[in-house]
Design a protein around this motif. Structure first.
Motif, PDB file in Angstrom:
ATOM      1  N   GLU A  91       4.469  -0.300 -13.052  1.00 35.59           N
ATOM      2  CA  GLU A  91       3.680   0.328 -14.117  1.00 35.59           C
ATOM      3  C   GLU A  91       2.186   0.245 -13.841  1.00 35.59           C
ATOM      4  O   GLU A  91       1.438   1.174 -14.080  1.00 35.59           O
ATOM      5  CB  GLU A  91       3.963  -0.370 -15.455  1.00 35.59           C
ATOM      6  N   TYR A  92       1.755  -0.881 -13.301  1.00 36.02           N
ATOM      7  CA  TYR A  92       0.325  -1.097 -13.184  1.00 36.02           C
ATOM      8  C   TYR A  92      -0.187  -1.095 -11.757  1.00 36.02           C
ATOM      9  O   TYR A  92      -1.381  -1.145 -11.531  1.00 36.02           O
ATOM     10  CB  TYR A  92      -0.052  -2.468 -13.800  1.00 36.02           C
ATOM     11  N   SER A  93       0.724  -1.065 -10.768  1.00 36.62           N
ATOM     12  CA  SER A  93       0.293  -1.316  -9.391  1.00 36.62           C
ATOM     13  C   SER A  93      -0.840  -0.412  -8.948  1.00 36.62           C
ATOM     14  O   SER A  93      -1.909  -0.873  -8.570  1.00 36.62           O
ATOM     15  CB  SER A  93       1.471  -1.201  -8.428  1.00 36.62           C
ATOM     16  N   SER A  94      -0.611   0.903  -8.967  1.00 32.50           N
ATOM     17  CA  SER A  94      -1.629   1.804  -8.438  1.00 32.50           C
ATOM     18  C   SER A  94      -2.868   1.821  -9.314  1.00 32.50           C
ATOM     19  O   SER A  94      -3.985   1.833  -8.818  1.00 32.50           O
ATOM     20  CB  SER A  94      -1.060   3.223  -8.321  1.00 32.50           C
ATOM     21  N   THR A  95      -2.689   1.781 -10.623  1.00 35.42           N
ATOM     22  CA  THR A  95      -3.824   1.852 -11.527  1.00 35.42           C
ATOM     23  C   THR A  95      -4.713   0.638 -11.385  1.00 35.42           C
ATOM     24  O   THR A  95      -5.929   0.740 -11.263  1.00 35.42           O
ATOM     25  CB  THR A  95      -3.340   1.974 -12.983  1.00 35.42           C
TER      26      THR A  95
ATOM     27  N   PHE B 119       0.813  -1.216   0.000  1.00 31.87           N
ATOM     28  CA  PHE B 119       0.000   0.000   0.000  1.00 31.87           C
ATOM     29  C   PHE B 119       0.851   1.273   0.000  1.00 31.87           C
ATOM     30  O   PHE B 119       0.314   2.373  -0.167  1.00 31.87           O
ATOM     31  CB  PHE B 119      -0.916   0.034   1.230  1.00 31.87           C
ATOM     32  N   LEU B 120       2.156   1.139   0.206  1.00 30.92           N
ATOM     33  CA  LEU B 120       3.013   2.307   0.371  1.00 30.92           C
ATOM     34  C   LEU B 120       3.649   2.701  -0.955  1.00 30.92           C
ATOM     35  O   LEU B 120       4.640   2.111  -1.375  1.00 30.92           O
ATOM     36  CB  LEU B 120       4.109   2.013   1.415  1.00 30.92           C
ATOM     37  N   GLU B 121       3.059   3.672  -1.592  1.00 31.12           N
ATOM     38  CA  GLU B 121       3.621   4.207  -2.832  1.00 31.12           C
ATOM     39  C   GLU B 121       4.288   5.540  -2.518  1.00 31.12           C
ATOM     40  O   GLU B 121       3.618   6.531  -2.269  1.00 31.12           O
ATOM     41  CB  GLU B 121       2.532   4.370  -3.885  1.00 31.12           C
ATOM     42  N   ILE B 122       5.606   5.549  -2.499  1.00 35.98           N
ATOM     43  CA  ILE B 122       6.370   6.736  -2.131  1.00 35.98           C
ATOM     44  C   ILE B 122       6.821   7.444  -3.405  1.00 35.98           C
ATOM     45  O   ILE B 122       7.567   6.885  -4.219  1.00 35.98           O
ATOM     46  CB  ILE B 122       7.583   6.336  -1.266  1.00 35.98           C
ATOM     47  N   GLU B 123       6.359   8.680  -3.571  1.00 37.83           N
ATOM     48  CA  GLU B 123       6.588   9.388  -4.830  1.00 37.83           C
ATOM     49  C   GLU B 123       8.064   9.559  -5.154  1.00 37.83           C
ATOM     50  O   GLU B 123       8.477   9.433  -6.304  1.00 37.83           O
ATOM     51  CB  GLU B 123       5.904  10.766  -4.779  1.00 37.83           C
ATOM     52  N   ILE B 124       8.886   9.858  -4.143  1.00 38.08           N
ATOM     53  CA  ILE B 124      10.299  10.115  -4.409  1.00 38.08           C
ATOM     54  C   ILE B 124      10.999   8.890  -4.992  1.00 38.08           C
ATOM     55  O   ILE B 124      11.962   9.007  -5.752  1.00 38.08           O
ATOM     56  CB  ILE B 124      11.023  10.586  -3.125  1.00 38.08           C
ATOM     57  N   LEU B 125      10.485   7.684  -4.664  1.00 44.38           N
ATOM     58  CA  LEU B 125      11.089   6.459  -5.178  1.00 44.38           C
ATOM     59  C   LEU B 125      10.743   6.216  -6.640  1.00 44.38           C
ATOM     60  O   LEU B 125      11.369   5.385  -7.288  1.00 44.38           O
ATOM     61  CB  LEU B 125      10.647   5.257  -4.339  1.00 44.38           C
ATOM     62  N   GLN B 126       9.756   6.927  -7.138  1.00 49.45           N
ATOM     63  CA  GLN B 126       9.383   6.748  -8.534  1.00 49.45           C
ATOM     64  C   GLN B 126      10.456   7.262  -9.484  1.00 49.45           C
ATOM     65  O   GLN B 126      10.434   6.964 -10.674  1.00 49.45           O
ATOM     66  CB  GLN B 126       8.054   7.458  -8.821  1.00 49.45           C
TER      67      GLN B 126
ATOM     68  N   TYR C  47       9.672  -1.140  -5.886  1.00 56.38           N
ATOM     69  CA  TYR C  47       8.838  -1.916  -6.811  1.00 56.38           C
ATOM     70  C   TYR C  47       7.388  -1.446  -6.757  1.00 56.38           C
ATOM     71  O   TYR C  47       6.746  -1.236  -7.788  1.00 56.38           O
ATOM     72  CB  TYR C  47       8.915  -3.403  -6.462  1.00 56.38           C
ATOM     73  N   VAL C  48       6.871  -1.288  -5.534  1.00 57.04           N
ATOM     74  CA  VAL C  48       5.481  -0.864  -5.374  1.00 57.04           C
ATOM     75  C   VAL C  48       5.269   0.527  -5.956  1.00 57.04           C
ATOM     76  O   VAL C  48       4.278   0.793  -6.641  1.00 57.04           O
ATOM     77  CB  VAL C  48       5.072  -0.893  -3.892  1.00 57.04           C
ATOM     78  N   SER C  49       6.216   1.430  -5.687  1.00 52.27           N
ATOM     79  CA  SER C  49       6.060   2.820  -6.124  1.00 52.27           C
ATOM     80  C   SER C  49       6.249   2.982  -7.623  1.00 52.27           C
ATOM     81  O   SER C  49       5.634   3.859  -8.238  1.00 52.27           O
ATOM     82  CB  SER C  49       7.066   3.710  -5.380  1.00 52.27           C
ATOM     83  N   CYS C  50       7.109   2.154  -8.205  1.00 49.40           N
ATOM     84  CA  CYS C  50       7.456   2.336  -9.617  1.00 49.40           C
ATOM     85  C   CYS C  50       6.764   1.354 -10.544  1.00 49.40           C
ATOM     86  O   CYS C  50       6.967   1.417 -11.751  1.00 49.40           O
ATOM     87  CB  CYS C  50       8.967   2.212  -9.806  1.00 49.40           C
TER      88      CYS C  50
END
Length: 440
Positions: free
Chosen positions: A293-297, A48-55, A288-291
């Motif tokens: 391609e499809y995770s959040s979408t 659940f942790l999508e950290i923008e800076i890691l993108q 991996y979670v933050s970057c």
């Protein structure tokens, strides 16, 4: 949800792998205890942790959001009809989805029932035993038994043990009580109910139980002779019932491991550096979670399909170029026939061409066959890769037949001139929301 569960299982495998390979044989028992208790929780929340800076750590694809495409029963001519369209598919999909839900809750109820059975077993021991208070702990003496276990502030002890054995067992079980090991095991019992299908939960609980024995053995032998303690372990004969959330003094499969661990010299302090392995491991997981391609979408789509703006009186054709968001890549993919246009015009052109293509090829006859009515939303994701090919087409809709039809049509799109960034061909991810309007 499936995507989340897969991520959670993979992360737990990685955490468990680090423990098995690097930490299990060390004598840092308290640190290992914290590690085993914390990692199932970390594996559950990291997805659940999508950290923008890691993108920005690894290159990712820019998602180009295409305008909403509106379809109606009469606004397209079907060139190809999807195979296997039948109303029975809808029923099959409904039953399949509900079967999985029913199976999950049945498994959870069975796990809960097994836990309740263990509690009842302990309650029965209390009924037949004689309870006394010693060292501020309840001691339940079980007649004609060689039971030896503890649960929270209660120690269950058979009366068949000799005086010397009883003394040693009490010291060992008091160590479990003082360390509050029952809370650890109860935490894993809850996990076994919620994640009964996860085999790694059972493995971690087993490893934690072994660790509890190491901790208790270490506490007891701090003030006693290890040789005598070994002898008691080896001479013990028992037939106790194994309960996963109680601390067992005697367990045949653990006797050898406990003796070997007691004889093992203390681990070098430098070995604590192994615990730092968890930091790069978590960094990779979060990246991996933050970057992805499809995770959040995809996660959002699995919860609820996005709601496009309400439809206008008539389907727009063609779309106005000003409505199209610009991708940040230098050059967007170019649809065949749009090669001579400027970069901005080409972006408008590909949107218009995709809209026209889907309109012309989508089988709107599905509305009658599936008994559709009102607005039916379909969310499509696809990639135009470095070779200009349309690949990795995914769709979400209220009915699997709509998903299959959307995938079929988008996969028919022709090869294009790939997008470019800094002069190099790159993949571009597109999101195409479709609203299929059917007359009531």
């Amino acid at each position: 949800m499936i995507h989340y569960l897969i991520q959670m299982l993979i992360f737990q495998i990685l955490f468990l792998g680090v423990y098995e390979l690097f930490l299990k044989k060390e004598t840092f028992f308290s640190l290992n205890r914290i590690y085993l208790l914390a990692t199932p929780f970390l594996a559950a929340i990291i997805p659940f942790l999508e950290i923008e800076i890691l993108q920005t750590v690894v290159p990712t694809l820019e998602i180009v959001q295409l305008p909403v495409l509106f379809l109606s029963e009469v606004n397209s001519q079907t060139n190809a009809v999807a195979d296997g369209i039948d109303g029975s598919f809808s029923t099959y999909s409904f039953l399949k989805a509900n079967a999985l839900t029913i199976a999950y809750f049945l498994g959870a109820l069975l796990s809960l029932a097994l836990l309740a059975r263990k509690f009842l077993y302990l309650q029965n021991l209390k009924k037949i035993g004689k309870i006394e208070n010693l060292y501020n702990v309840n001691i339940v003496r079980i007649p004609k038994s060689r039971v030896a276990c503890s649960f929270f502030n209660t120690i269950f002890l058979g009366e068949k043990w000799s005086e010397e054995e009883t003394k040693q067992i009490l010291a060992h079980e008091l160590a479990h009580v003082e360390q509050k090991h029952s809370w650890d095991l109860l935490w894993f019992e809850i996990l076994r109910i919620l994640l009964w299908f996860n085999p790694f939960i059972y493995r971690q609980q087993s490893q934690l139980s072994i660790l509890h024995e190491y901790i208790a053995d270490e506490k007891v032998t701090q003030n006693s002779e290890k040789t005598a303690y070994f002898q008691e372990l080896l001479n013990a004969t028992f037939g106790t019932r194994q309960i996963s959330f109680t601390n067992q003094f005697f367990n045949k499969s653990l006797i050898k491991k406990r003796i070997l661990m007691l004889q093992k010299p203390k681990s070098n302090r430098n070995a604590k550096l192994k615990y730092l392995l968890v930091l790069p491991l978590m960094f990779l997981m979060l990246t991996y979670v933050s970057c992805s391609e499809y995770s959040s979408t995809l996660n959002e789509q699995e919860i609820a399909l996005p709601k496009p703006p309400p439809p206008p009186p008539a389907p727009p054709s063609p779309f106005d170029a000003s409505e199209i968001p610009l991708a940040v890549i230098d050059q967007a993919p170019i649809f065949p026939g749009c090669e001579s246009l400027s970069s901005k015009e080409a972006k408008s052109c590909i949107t218009q061409k995709i809209t026209e293509f889907v309109n012309a090829n989508f089988n709107t006859g599905l509305a009658t066959k599936l008994g559709l009515s009102g607005l039916n939303r379909i969310q499509v994701l696809f990639k135009i890769n470095e070779n200009g090919e349309v690949v990795e087409v995914k769709a979400r809709a209220s009915k699997p037949e709509l998903e299959r039809e959307a995938i079929r049509v988008v996969e028919m799109l022709p090869d294009m001139i790939p997008g470019k960034q800094n002069g190099k061909a790159v993949s571009v991810l597109y999101s195409l929301p479709i609203v299929f309007k059917v007359k009531e």
